[in-house]
Design a protein around this motif. Structure first.
Motif, short mmCIF file in Angstrom:
data_model
loop_
_atom_site.label_atom_id
_atom_site.label_comp_id
_atom_site.label_asym_id
_atom_site.label_seq_id
_atom_site.Cartn_x
_atom_site.Cartn_y
_atom_site.Cartn_z
N PRO A 1 0.78 -1.28 -0.12
CA PRO A 1 -0.14 -0.08 0.05
C PRO A 1 0.90 1.24 0.06
O PRO A 1 2.14 1.17 0.23
N PRO A 2 0.41 2.39 -0.39
CA PRO A 2 1.11 3.56 -0.34
C PRO A 2 1.69 3.86 0.91
O PRO A 2 0.95 3.24 2.12
N GLY A 3 2.85 4.62 1.25
CA GLY A 3 3.52 4.66 2.44
C GLY A 3 4.92 3.97 2.56
O GLY A 3 5.29 3.81 1.51
N PRO A 4 5.37 3.98 3.65
CA PRO A 4 6.96 3.59 3.75
C PRO A 4 6.90 2.22 3.74
O PRO A 4 6.03 1.14 4.06
N LEU A 5 7.92 1.50 2.84
CA LEU A 5 8.17 0.08 2.52
C LEU A 5 9.61 -0.07 3.16
O LEU A 5 10.48 0.49 2.69
N THR A 6 9.57 -1.11 4.18
CA THR A 6 10.78 -1.19 4.85
C THR A 6 11.40 -2.50 4.41
O THR A 6 10.67 -3.72 4.35
N PHE A 7 12.73 -2.49 4.06
CA PHE A 7 13.73 -3.45 3.76
C PHE A 7 14.43 -3.57 5.22
O PHE A 7 15.24 -2.97 5.35
N ALA A 8 14.45 -4.89 5.77
CA ALA A 8 15.19 -5.25 7.01
C ALA A 8 15.94 -6.20 6.84
O ALA A 8 15.38 -7.25 6.34
N CYS A 9 17.32 -6.36 7.23
CA CYS A 9 17.93 -7.57 7.13
C CYS A 9 19.04 -7.91 8.48
O CYS A 9 18.93 -7.01 9.22
#
Lengths: 205, 178
Positions: free
Chosen positions: B134-142
């Motif tokens: 959805p619109p908004g922040p898209l977080t990639f975490a590793c």
């Protein structure tokens, strides 16, 4: 070295490691210490009723650029899969001037000054010295699924001069004539200038 | 009549990959015009690179980079790979833990998002994410304990993904079919 860590390989003593460690040369892959600038190209290089070849996503560095080829079949063609003869680009013992030459998908880039690199160029060894003159084309990743689609990441060593940058494909045995799509090389040069060091502190080298 | 008679064409029996495990084969994806630096230590970095978007999801390279002064490759051990999680703005998440890989029956589709890492190794891998954010922040975490990479993350505006999805091109629209 504590007991909980794996032992060092005996052939790589700690103090010699940076010198003896094998590293792949610049014409084989992007520099490891930069985040690339991206050119959002989304090109259809060739399309017949049965097959298509796309090219997307230029990742630009000061030493060259990467991009992704999308090889597509519209429907299953038994025996062909979607590799488009592409595996022959990676194998040894292939003679691109030989009897089966027309069965290979041909891929290349052309610079405005007349220089070019293609997958029919003489195959080089990774440790070749001196390094080849740019441009060179090297296929760094390939992955296929479901027989209809195949993705190939290419690395072009060497940045183009200003002017048109051409992407060219041809597949004589499959009805794809020589087809050329050009973009402005300035887009790649500008993106290369946007590449950012991952480790900006040079004293860490 | 030729001495050699061609046998009838036998369609391949190999099962098809489900639609949620790959991008649509009849499309050329749209490109997200940025690469993300997700993690960086003195010796390693993790990039999200080559984000290519379809109307059903997106794929990308999960690239592990080694500092030129520390290029030594680790011994690759199965099950000790880089852990990746993608988080949508609405709280939904997907990760590359194979134990959470779904086993839907028949034509049943799993709920997006779903993350499928098709290749994996010391250089990272290639990832398909089923479902658009959805619109908004898209977080990639590793997180990579065996390479001493602590939990790290980077955020992308999901609008860039959604805009690229609208640029994906259908290769054989019905009105130009042969």
């Amino acid at each position: 070295v504590s007991a909980s860590e794996p032992p060092e390989p005996p052939e790589l003593p700690e103090e010699l490691e940076p010198e003896v460690q094998y590293r792949r040369p610049a014409w084989v892959e992007p520099p490891a210490d930069l985040v690339p600038g991206i050119v959002p190209v989304e090109l259809i290089l060739a399309r017949t009723p049965e097959r298509a070849i796309g090219l997307t996503g230029i990742r630009a560095y000061p030493t060259g650029f990467g991009c992704t080829l999308h090889l597509r079949l519209r429907e299953d063609i038994p025996g062909e899969q979607s590799t488009f003869g592409a595996f022959n680009m990676f194998g040894d013992g292939v003679d691109p001037a030989g009897e089966f030459a027309d069965y290979y998908l041909r891929v290349g880039v052309g610079f405005a000054d007349g220089r070019k690199a293609t997958n029919l160029d003489h195959r080089r060894d990774l440790d070749e010295i001196p390094a080849p003159d740019p441009p060179t084309l090297w296929l760094v990743r390939w992955e296929g699924y479901d027989r209809l689609a195949w993705e190939v990441d290419a690395w072009v060593y060497g940045l183009p001069p200003p002017g048109p940058l051409a992407f060219v494909v041809e597949w004589p045995a499959r009805g794809i004539p020589e087809t050329r799509v050009e973009i402005d090389a300035g887009l790649v040069l500008e993106a290369a200038a946007r590449a950012v060091p991952i480790w900006p502190d040079p004293t860490r080298r | 009549m030729s001495f050699f008679e061609r046998p009838p064409v036998r369609p391949p029996s190999e099962p098809r990959m489900p639609v949620w495990a790959r991008g649509p084969e009849d499309m050329i994806p749209g490109v997200v015009p940025v690469a993300l630096l997700v993690a960086r230590t003195a010796t390693h970095a993790v990039l999200i690179d080559n984000l290519l978007v379809y109307p059903t999801g997106f794929d990308f390279n999960l690239a592990v980079r080694r500092h030129p002064g520390h290029p030594r490759y680790p011994e690759h051990r199965w099950g000790h790979d880089l852990r990746l999680e993608v988080r949508f703005a609405d709280g939904r998440t997907a990760d590359n833990n194979l134990r959470r890989w779904p086993h839907p029956t028949g034509d049943q589709l799993p709920d997006p998002p779903l993350l499928y890492q098709s290749t994996s190794g010391p250089d990272g891998g290639h990832v398909w994410l089923w479902g658009l954010p959805p619109p908004g922040p898209l977080t990639f975490a590793c997180h990579w304990p065996t390479e001493q990479i602590p939990p790290s993350q980077a955020v992308l505006d999901a609008g860039l993904i959604l805009a690229a999805a609208t640029r994906a091109q259908t290769l054989w629209p019905e009105d130009v079919s042969a």
